[in-house]
Motif scaffolding. Structure first.
Motif, PDB file in Angstrom:
ATOM      1  N   SER A 178       0.844  -1.188   0.000  1.00  0.00           N
ATOM      2  CA  SER A 178       0.000   0.000   0.000  1.00  0.00           C
ATOM      3  C   SER A 178       0.879   1.238   0.000  1.00  0.00           C
ATOM      4  O   SER A 178       2.095   1.158   0.174  1.00  0.00           O
ATOM      5  N   LEU A 179       0.260   2.390  -0.171  1.00  0.00           N
ATOM      6  CA  LEU A 179       1.025   3.630  -0.171  1.00  0.00           C
ATOM      7  C   LEU A 179       1.720   3.874   1.167  1.00  0.00           C
ATOM      8  O   LEU A 179       2.770   4.515   1.213  1.00  0.00           O
ATOM      9  N   ALA A 180       1.129   3.358   2.241  1.00  0.00           N
ATOM     10  CA  ALA A 180       1.731   3.559   3.555  1.00  0.00           C
ATOM     11  C   ALA A 180       3.151   3.019   3.610  1.00  0.00           C
ATOM     12  O   ALA A 180       3.990   3.513   4.362  1.00  0.00           O
ATOM     13  N   ARG A 181       3.431   2.016   2.815  1.00  0.00           N
ATOM     14  CA  ARG A 181       4.757   1.417   2.795  1.00  0.00           C
ATOM     15  C   ARG A 181       5.835   2.454   2.491  1.00  0.00           C
ATOM     16  O   ARG A 181       6.930   2.418   3.046  1.00  0.00           O
ATOM     17  N   ASP A 182       5.527   3.407   1.621  1.00  0.00           N
ATOM     18  CA  ASP A 182       6.494   4.437   1.231  1.00  0.00           C
ATOM     19  C   ASP A 182       6.301   5.757   1.954  1.00  0.00           C
ATOM     20  O   ASP A 182       7.232   6.564   2.015  1.00  0.00           O
ATOM     21  N   LEU A 183       5.116   5.999   2.500  1.00  0.00           N
ATOM     22  CA  LEU A 183       4.793   7.338   2.981  1.00  0.00           C
ATOM     23  C   LEU A 183       4.922   7.526   4.482  1.00  0.00           C
ATOM     24  O   LEU A 183       4.998   8.663   4.946  1.00  0.00           O
ATOM     25  N   LEU A 184       4.911   6.462   5.252  1.00  0.00           N
ATOM     26  CA  LEU A 184       5.081   6.632   6.693  1.00  0.00           C
ATOM     27  C   LEU A 184       6.526   7.022   7.002  1.00  0.00           C
ATOM     28  O   LEU A 184       7.451   6.636   6.281  1.00  0.00           O
ATOM     29  N   PRO A 185       6.755   7.799   8.064  1.00  0.00           N
ATOM     30  CA  PRO A 185       8.100   8.338   8.323  1.00  0.00           C
ATOM     31  C   PRO A 185       9.239   7.322   8.331  1.00  0.00           C
ATOM     32  O   PRO A 185      10.318   7.624   7.800  1.00  0.00           O
ATOM     33  N   PRO A 186       9.071   6.107   8.892  1.00  0.00           N
ATOM     34  CA  PRO A 186      10.218   5.190   8.914  1.00  0.00           C
ATOM     35  C   PRO A 186      10.767   4.846   7.533  1.00  0.00           C
ATOM     36  O   PRO A 186      11.952   4.517   7.401  1.00  0.00           O
ATOM     37  N   ALA A 187       9.937   4.947   6.492  1.00  0.00           N
ATOM     38  CA  ALA A 187      10.407   4.601   5.153  1.00  0.00           C
ATOM     39  C   ALA A 187      11.404   5.608   4.602  1.00  0.00           C
ATOM     40  O   ALA A 187      12.118   5.304   3.641  1.00  0.00           O
ATOM     41  N   SER A 188      11.474   6.792   5.190  1.00  0.00           N
ATOM     42  CA  SER A 188      12.377   7.827   4.680  1.00  0.00           C
ATOM     43  C   SER A 188      13.462   8.219   5.677  1.00  0.00           C
ATOM     44  O   SER A 188      14.387   8.948   5.313  1.00  0.00           O
ATOM     45  N   MET A 189      13.359   7.740   6.914  1.00  0.00           N
ATOM     46  CA  MET A 189      14.341   8.136   7.911  1.00  0.00           C
ATOM     47  C   MET A 189      15.739   7.638   7.586  1.00  0.00           C
ATOM     48  O   MET A 189      16.736   8.243   7.980  1.00  0.00           O
ATOM     49  N   ASP A 190      15.846   6.516   6.847  1.00  0.00           N
ATOM     50  CA  ASP A 190      17.186   6.033   6.521  1.00  0.00           C
ATOM     51  C   ASP A 190      17.932   7.037   5.653  1.00  0.00           C
ATOM     52  O   ASP A 190      19.120   7.303   5.874  1.00  0.00           O
ATOM     53  N   ALA A 191      17.266   7.632   4.665  1.00  0.00           N
ATOM     54  CA  ALA A 191      17.925   8.597   3.790  1.00  0.00           C
ATOM     55  C   ALA A 191      18.262   9.891   4.536  1.00  0.00           C
ATOM     56  O   ALA A 191      19.373  10.422   4.428  1.00  0.00           O
ATOM     57  N   LEU A 192      17.306  10.408   5.300  1.00  0.00           N
ATOM     58  CA  LEU A 192      17.544  11.638   6.047  1.00  0.00           C
ATOM     59  C   LEU A 192      18.674  11.468   7.060  1.00  0.00           C
ATOM     60  O   LEU A 192      19.566  12.314   7.161  1.00  0.00           O
ATOM     61  N   VAL A 193      18.648  10.367   7.797  1.00  0.00           N
ATOM     62  CA  VAL A 193      19.641  10.176   8.855  1.00  0.00           C
ATOM     63  C   VAL A 193      20.967   9.684   8.285  1.00  0.00           C
ATOM     64  O   VAL A 193      22.021   9.916   8.888  1.00  0.00           O
ATOM     65  N   ALA A 194      20.951   9.051   7.120  1.00  0.00           N
ATOM     66  CA  ALA A 194      22.219   8.734   6.464  1.00  0.00           C
ATOM     67  C   ALA A 194      22.955  10.021   6.110  1.00  0.00           C
ATOM     68  O   ALA A 194      24.188  10.117   6.266  1.00  0.00           O
ATOM     69  N   GLY A 195      22.224  11.032   5.634  1.00  0.00           N
ATOM     70  CA  GLY A 195      22.835  12.329   5.393  1.00  0.00           C
ATOM     71  C   GLY A 195      23.353  12.952   6.682  1.00  0.00           C
ATOM     72  O   GLY A 195      24.434  13.551   6.718  1.00  0.00           O
ATOM     73  N   ALA A 196      22.585  12.793   7.765  1.00  0.00           N
ATOM     74  CA  ALA A 196      23.019  13.307   9.065  1.00  0.00           C
ATOM     75  C   ALA A 196      24.289  12.603   9.536  1.00  0.00           C
ATOM     76  O   ALA A 196      25.219  13.242  10.049  1.00  0.00           O
ATOM     77  N   LEU A 197      24.344  11.289   9.359  1.00  0.00           N
ATOM     78  CA  LEU A 197      25.529  10.531   9.765  1.00  0.00           C
ATOM     79  C   LEU A 197      26.753  10.974   8.962  1.00  0.00           C
ATOM     80  O   LEU A 197      27.868  11.034   9.495  1.00  0.00           O
ATOM     81  N   LEU A 198      26.546  11.308   7.691  1.00  0.00           N
ATOM     82  CA  LEU A 198      27.641  11.838   6.885  1.00  0.00           C
ATOM     83  C   LEU A 198      28.178  13.130   7.501  1.00  0.00           C
ATOM     84  O   LEU A 198      29.397  13.330   7.581  1.00  0.00           O
ATOM     85  N   ALA A 199      27.277  14.007   7.939  1.00  0.00           N
ATOM     86  CA  ALA A 199      27.713  15.263   8.560  1.00  0.00           C
ATOM     87  C   ALA A 199      28.484  14.996   9.849  1.00  0.00           C
ATOM     88  O   ALA A 199      29.495  15.657  10.128  1.00  0.00           O
ATOM     89  N   VAL A 200      28.014  14.042  10.645  1.00  0.00           N
ATOM     90  CA  VAL A 200      28.707  13.695  11.887  1.00  0.00           C
ATOM     91  C   VAL A 200      30.102  13.168  11.568  1.00  0.00           C
ATOM     92  O   VAL A 200      31.095  13.551  12.194  1.00  0.00           O
ATOM     93  N   TYR A 201      30.176  12.288  10.591  1.00  0.00           N
ATOM     94  CA  TYR A 201      31.459  11.688  10.214  1.00  0.00           C
ATOM     95  C   TYR A 201      32.400  12.745   9.656  1.00  0.00           C
ATOM     96  O   TYR A 201      33.590  12.779   9.992  1.00  0.00           O
ATOM     97  N   ARG A 202      31.878  13.642   8.834  1.00  0.00           N
ATOM     98  CA  ARG A 202      32.704  14.673   8.227  1.00  0.00           C
ATOM     99  C   ARG A 202      33.183  15.714   9.241  1.00  0.00           C
ATOM    100  O   ARG A 202      34.087  16.493   8.954  1.00  0.00           O
ATOM    101  N   SER A 203      32.562  15.783  10.394  1.00  0.00           N
ATOM    102  CA  SER A 203      33.010  16.736  11.410  1.00  0.00           C
ATOM    103  C   SER A 203      34.362  16.343  11.991  1.00  0.00           C
ATOM    104  O   SER A 203      35.017  17.153  12.653  1.00  0.00           O
ATOM    105  N   SER A 204      34.793  15.100  11.737  1.00  0.00           N
ATOM    106  CA  SER A 204      36.083  14.655  12.253  1.00  0.00           C
ATOM    107  C   SER A 204      37.078  14.276  11.165  1.00  0.00           C
ATOM    108  O   SER A 204      38.285  14.344  11.376  1.00  0.00           O
ATOM    109  N   THR A 205      36.599  13.868   9.991  1.00  0.00           N
ATOM    110  CA  THR A 205      37.503  13.454   8.920  1.00  0.00           C
ATOM    111  C   THR A 205      36.800  13.520   7.569  1.00  0.00           C
ATOM    112  O   THR A 205      35.576  13.456   7.510  1.00  0.00           O
ATOM    113  N   GLU A 206      37.604  13.644   6.509  1.00  0.00           N
ATOM    114  CA  GLU A 206      37.058  13.611   5.159  1.00  0.00           C
ATOM    115  C   GLU A 206      37.333  12.275   4.473  1.00  0.00           C
ATOM    116  O   GLU A 206      36.867  12.040   3.366  1.00  0.00           O
TER     117      GLU A 206
END
Length: 386
Positions: A178-206
């Motif tokens: 169903s559409l809920a599979r893609d539209l509920l927040p957990p389905a997109s948190m991996d992409a948003l927080v993967a970007g956040a993890l990149l920022a955390v990682y980049r704060s110490s090294t490139e």
């Protein structure tokens, strides 16, 4: 921080929104390029917002309450005016019969509206599901970055990504997707927080971890194959497996793309992203994304006055729809959004801010051994984040 790097991130926004426009104006049924473009937007947003908050947290005069208040006010100044202007326009003319659902959209619950009904009605506001996801993320994520112990931020990111990936395995229990599979927040948190993890990682090294350097190429190839397979009819079980693979496999390549551009990507693709027209579209990409379904609805209604076919997917709809959308987004930016964004200067993240150390991406020789004032850099980054 080099302005070239910020131009490349604007160029990535153009790349992302172009996939959305192609999907909605030209591509046939079954195309998933638009969804991939939205995933790229999510990675970009998670990265930029987290980077801004981490830099504020590093300031010598950092005050969590002031930073949090400024974040919300600045986000509201950037996001709310054109968004609510669109909702007001839709309400005024009841475009595509969308007036009845406007309360959900006004509360940034569009993703729940469409998920609960399991249909894209009204279609003219269906793109707001992703804006709702981002707004829900913006409400919660600053609390994590500003108040969690610094050493726990990376583990929290990993835990959220793991939960989001695990969420996908729930769907075999529901039967037909169903559409809920893609539209509920957990389905997109991996992409948003993967970007956040990149920022955390980049704060110490490139430097990239070894596993990313080894995996990005095969994952890119797998993503291309799986995204193509999603356009083919298959059994529910195979469809579910293909969906999981096509959601997960592009994640590392998208994160690496954002990370490389944030550090300054060399070569032909880097130069392409820095071309003035590409950068210009990226700067108004929020408006392009926000306005394009409204423009599509209006040009379809105006078909009797247009000598070429815009009622169906194809090159003419793409050319006319994209041109009209860029025009509207540019006018909105120059006459409406940009002037309102000037008020951000009254809400600095740090009241009088010199940062104790330069961003990790700046070499010590570039900082001259002195405290590095990043207020201008933070302002540029925040104005372009969407």
């Amino acid at each position: 921080m080099s302005y070239a790097r910020e131009r490349q991130l604007d160029g990535l926004r153009t790349f992302a929104v172009s996939m959305v426009l192609y999907d909605h104006f030209w591509a046939g049924e079954g195309s998933v390029l638009g969804h991939l473009g939205v995933r790229l937007f999510f990675v970009l947003s998670g990265f930029l917002i987290t980077r801004l908050l981490l830099e504020s947290r590093s300031a010598t005069q950092y005050e969590p309450g002031n930073t949090l208040k400024s974040f919300y006010i600045r986000r509201a100044l950037r996001i709310f005016p054109p968004y609510f202007a669109i909702l007001g326009f839709v309400w005024l003319i009841n475009l595509e019969g969308a007036r009845g659902s406007l309360k959900w959209h006004a509360l940034y619950l569009s993703n729940f509206w469409y998920a609960l009904r399991d249909e894209w009605t009204p279609w003219v506001l269906c793109h707001t599901w992703s804006l709702s996801i981002e707004e829900q993320f913006y409400i919660v994520w600053p609390l994590v970055i500003l108040f969690a112990p610094r050493r726990l931020i990376a583990p929290i990111c990993i835990a959220v990504i793991t939960f989001s990936l695990g969420y996908r395995f729930y769907w075999p229990l529901t039967g037909t997707p169903s559409l809920a599979r893609d539209l509920l927040p957990p389905a997109s948190m991996d992409a948003l927080v993967a970007g956040a993890l990149l920022a955390v990682y980049r704060s110490s090294t490139e430097a990239w971890p070894q596993w990313i350097r080894l995996s990005w190429a095969p994952l890119t190839a797998a993503a291309v194959i799986l995204l193509w397979l999603r356009s083919i009819s298959m059994t529910p079980a195979l469809e579910w497996l293909t969906w999981i693979g096509s959601e997960v496999s592009p994640l590392v390549p998208l994160v690496m793309l954002v990370g490389c551009c944030s550090a300054g990507l060399r070569g032909a693709f880097g130069r392409l992203l820095e071309l003035p027209p590409v950068v210009a579209v990226g700067r108004v990409s929020y408006g392009v994304y926000l306005f394009h379904p409204i423009v599509l609805s209006l040009i379809v209604k105006a078909q009797p006055f247009i000598p070429v076919n815009v009622s169906e997917q194809g090159p003419w709809r793409f050319m006319i729809g994209t041109t009209a959308t860029l025009l509207v987004a540019s006018i909105s930016w120059l006459a409406f959004e940009k002037p309102l964004n000037q008020f951000k200067r009254y809400f600095p993240y740090v009241r009088s801010g010199r940062v104790a150390s330069p961003p990790s991406s700046m070499k010590p020789s570039e900082a001259g051994g002195r405290e590095y004032d990043t207020s201008a850099y933070r302002r540029i980054s925040d104005e372009r984040a969407s």
